[in-house]
Design a protein around this motif. Structure first.
Motif, PDB file in Angstrom:
ATOM      1  N   VAL A 186      21.317 -33.764   0.046  1.00 31.09           N
ATOM      2  CA  VAL A 186      21.622 -32.340  -0.093  1.00 31.09           C
ATOM      3  C   VAL A 186      20.400 -31.583  -0.605  1.00 31.09           C
ATOM      4  O   VAL A 186      20.033 -30.525  -0.075  1.00 31.09           O
ATOM      5  N   MET A 187      19.760 -32.126  -1.635  1.00 30.17           N
ATOM      6  CA  MET A 187      18.572 -31.481  -2.198  1.00 30.17           C
ATOM      7  C   MET A 187      17.455 -31.395  -1.160  1.00 30.17           C
ATOM      8  O   MET A 187      16.798 -30.357  -1.029  1.00 30.17           O
ATOM      9  N   ALA A 188      17.252 -32.496  -0.408  1.00 31.33           N
ATOM     10  CA  ALA A 188      16.210 -32.500   0.612  1.00 31.33           C
ATOM     11  C   ALA A 188      16.496 -31.482   1.702  1.00 31.33           C
ATOM     12  O   ALA A 188      15.590 -30.809   2.198  1.00 31.33           O
ATOM     13  N   SER A 189      17.767 -31.351   2.081  1.00 29.76           N
ATOM     14  CA  SER A 189      18.148 -30.391   3.115  1.00 29.76           C
ATOM     15  C   SER A 189      17.862 -28.958   2.673  1.00 29.76           C
ATOM     16  O   SER A 189      17.382 -28.138   3.464  1.00 29.76           O
ATOM     17  N   ILE A 190      18.107 -28.667   1.403  1.00 30.10           N
ATOM     18  CA  ILE A 190      17.880 -27.311   0.884  1.00 30.10           C
ATOM     19  C   ILE A 190      16.394 -27.007   0.749  1.00 30.10           C
ATOM     20  O   ILE A 190      15.886 -25.997   1.242  1.00 30.10           O
ATOM     21  N   PHE A 191      15.670 -27.927   0.085  1.00 25.11           N
ATOM     22  CA  PHE A 191      14.283 -27.639  -0.267  1.00 25.11           C
ATOM     23  C   PHE A 191      13.270 -28.010   0.822  1.00 25.11           C
ATOM     24  O   PHE A 191      12.069 -27.882   0.618  1.00 25.11           O
ATOM     25  N   SER A 192      13.761 -28.444   1.974  1.00 24.44           N
ATOM     26  CA  SER A 192      12.871 -28.607   3.120  1.00 24.44           C
ATOM     27  C   SER A 192      12.701 -27.285   3.869  1.00 24.44           C
ATOM     28  O   SER A 192      11.933 -27.196   4.821  1.00 24.44           O
ATOM     29  N   VAL A 246      11.598 -20.936   2.055  1.00 21.73           N
ATOM     30  CA  VAL A 246      11.745 -20.143   0.823  1.00 21.73           C
ATOM     31  C   VAL A 246      12.175 -21.005  -0.367  1.00 21.73           C
ATOM     32  O   VAL A 246      11.562 -20.921  -1.443  1.00 21.73           O
ATOM     33  N   PRO A 247      13.215 -21.847  -0.244  1.00 22.31           N
ATOM     34  CA  PRO A 247      13.562 -22.713  -1.376  1.00 22.31           C
ATOM     35  C   PRO A 247      12.412 -23.629  -1.795  1.00 22.31           C
ATOM     36  O   PRO A 247      12.205 -23.869  -2.990  1.00 22.31           O
ATOM     37  N   ALA A 248      11.640 -24.146  -0.809  1.00 18.05           N
ATOM     38  CA  ALA A 248      10.511 -25.013  -1.134  1.00 18.05           C
ATOM     39  C   ALA A 248       9.445 -24.255  -1.916  1.00 18.05           C
ATOM     40  O   ALA A 248       8.873 -24.778  -2.887  1.00 18.05           O
ATOM     41  N   ILE A 276       5.817 -29.873  -1.521  1.00 22.83           N
ATOM     42  CA  ILE A 276       7.224 -30.215  -1.758  1.00 22.83           C
ATOM     43  C   ILE A 276       8.057 -30.108  -0.490  1.00 22.83           C
ATOM     44  O   ILE A 276       8.998 -30.883  -0.275  1.00 22.83           O
ATOM     45  N   ARG A 277       7.723 -29.164   0.383  1.00 26.07           N
ATOM     46  CA  ARG A 277       8.490 -29.041   1.633  1.00 26.07           C
ATOM     47  C   ARG A 277       8.295 -30.286   2.507  1.00 26.07           C
ATOM     48  O   ARG A 277       9.250 -30.790   3.100  1.00 26.07           O
ATOM     49  N   THR A 278       7.068 -30.775   2.563  1.00 23.57           N
ATOM     50  CA  THR A 278       6.791 -32.009   3.298  1.00 23.57           C
ATOM     51  C   THR A 278       7.530 -33.181   2.662  1.00 23.57           C
ATOM     52  O   THR A 278       8.107 -34.028   3.354  1.00 23.57           O
ATOM     53  N   TYR A 279       7.506 -33.235   1.333  1.00 25.93           N
ATOM     54  CA  TYR A 279       8.185 -34.312   0.610  1.00 25.93           C
ATOM     55  C   TYR A 279       9.672 -34.333   0.964  1.00 25.93           C
ATOM     56  O   TYR A 279      10.248 -35.392   1.256  1.00 25.93           O
ATOM     57  N   MET A 280      10.304 -33.172   0.950  1.00 27.72           N
ATOM     58  CA  MET A 280      11.734 -33.096   1.230  1.00 27.72           C
ATOM     59  C   MET A 280      12.044 -33.387   2.694  1.00 27.72           C
ATOM     60  O   MET A 280      13.016 -34.077   3.022  1.00 27.72           O
TER      61      MET A 280
END
Length: 310
Positions: free
Chosen positions: A160-166, A169-171, A222-226
């Motif tokens: 769920v966290m990865a889906s949001i912060f990928s 804007v959230p990233a 962080i976007r790449t990480y997620m």
């Protein structure tokens, strides 16, 4: 003739510019007469500095090259060139690096964890590169999402966290407002002994480890990480075979992977699978792997292989 003065592997980090992406790579020469060309691909939450201990150990067996991955280690992300860090795109990037760096040379590939997944995808997509590889080595690597043994109470929140912060804007918000030193320190402090990275260390050592974790979270996109976290939980590259064997270093107690499932999936892809178990209670060394810690993941059987003439 005077002997060349020894320099640590960290002295051989140089700029890397490939496909309009700026990063770095480590090019550490062999410390022995052995001239094997070793390409090491690091894992998910990493950097060149984290892997220096591995480079120092591997230099005994040849020249070691370790490139940054897009979005990792401080390198520009694929988003910066209007692309995405899909497994295919990361494999294409790695292939471009191999063709640029090695040309007609043969090489040994060592992939660690997520890095091995990328290396496997590259070998599947580029048979011409696969033919140049004399050894394929997995260090706690995986090739299928079913290899994970994380319980759902951990896996589902991560998804769920990865889906949001990928998302863009959230990233951006997370990178700039959440991933700061005080928040990261507090998170690790609350985790305490439950965090495997901090177990067995005194307060001073823990502080150094957390300080380095702060650096990792700041330099890695962080976007790449997620996005790549989602990739790992969906991974399945068992559709294409590779006509060469793989030597797989498996940790005795791996909190992420089921070693038996990993071996089964490797057998679908590779011509033969040789498992080399190591008596380790962790998936990988601590945040900064010293040569001593790295040595645990380069067991005697693997050292014998690396010592042979390619």
């Amino acid at each position: 003739m005077s002997k060349r003065k020894y320099s640590p592997a960290s002295d051989y980090i140089v700029p890397l510019n490939i496909n309009d992406l700026q990063g770095r790579m480590l090019k550490a020469p062999s410390t022995s007469m052995k001239k094997r060309e070793i390409l090491m691909i690091y894992g998910h939450h990493s950097s060149l500095e984290r892997m220096i201990g591995f480079a120092e150990e591997l230099r005994r067996y040849g020249n070691v090259t370790m490139p940054d991955l897009p979005g990792f280690g401080g390198m520009d992300s694929l988003y910066s060139v209007k692309s995405k860090p899909t497994l295919d795109n990361l494999a294409d990037y790695l292939a471009a690096f191999v063709k640029l760096r090695y040309k007609r040379k043969r090489l040994t590939i060592i992939g660690m964890s997520f890095g091995f997944l990328i290396a496997t995808k590259m070998l599947q997509k580029y048979p011409d590169i696969a033919q140049k590889v004399d050894l394929v080595i997995s260090v706690v690597g995986f090739v299928h999402h079913e290899d994970f043994i994380l319980p759902n109470k951990i896996k589902l929140p991560l998804r769920v966290m990865a889906s949001i912060f990928s998302r863009k804007v959230p990233a951006w918000f997370m990178q700039n407002f959440i991933l700061n030193a005080p928040v990261i320190r507090l998170t690790y402090k609350l985790g305490g002994d439950k965090n495997s990275k901090l177990k067995g260390f005194n307060e001073q050592e823990r502080k150094k480890l957390v300080d380095f974790e702060i650096i990792l979270w700041k330099i890695n996109d962080i976007r790449t990480y997620m996005d790549t976290t989602i990739t790992m939980f969906r991974a399945n590259v068992c559709d294409t075979q590779i006509g060469s064997p793989v030597h797989h270093v498996a940790a005795e107690v791996d909190r992420y992977f089921d070693n038996h499932r990993v071996e089964q999936h490797l057998e679908i892809i590779y011509e033969a699978v040789y498992v080399i178990p190591v008596n380790s209670k962790v998936h990988a060394p601590t945040v900064v792997a010293t040569p001593k810690e790295a040595a645990e993941f380069i067991p005697t059987k693997l050292r014998r292989l690396l010592s042979k003439q390619p």
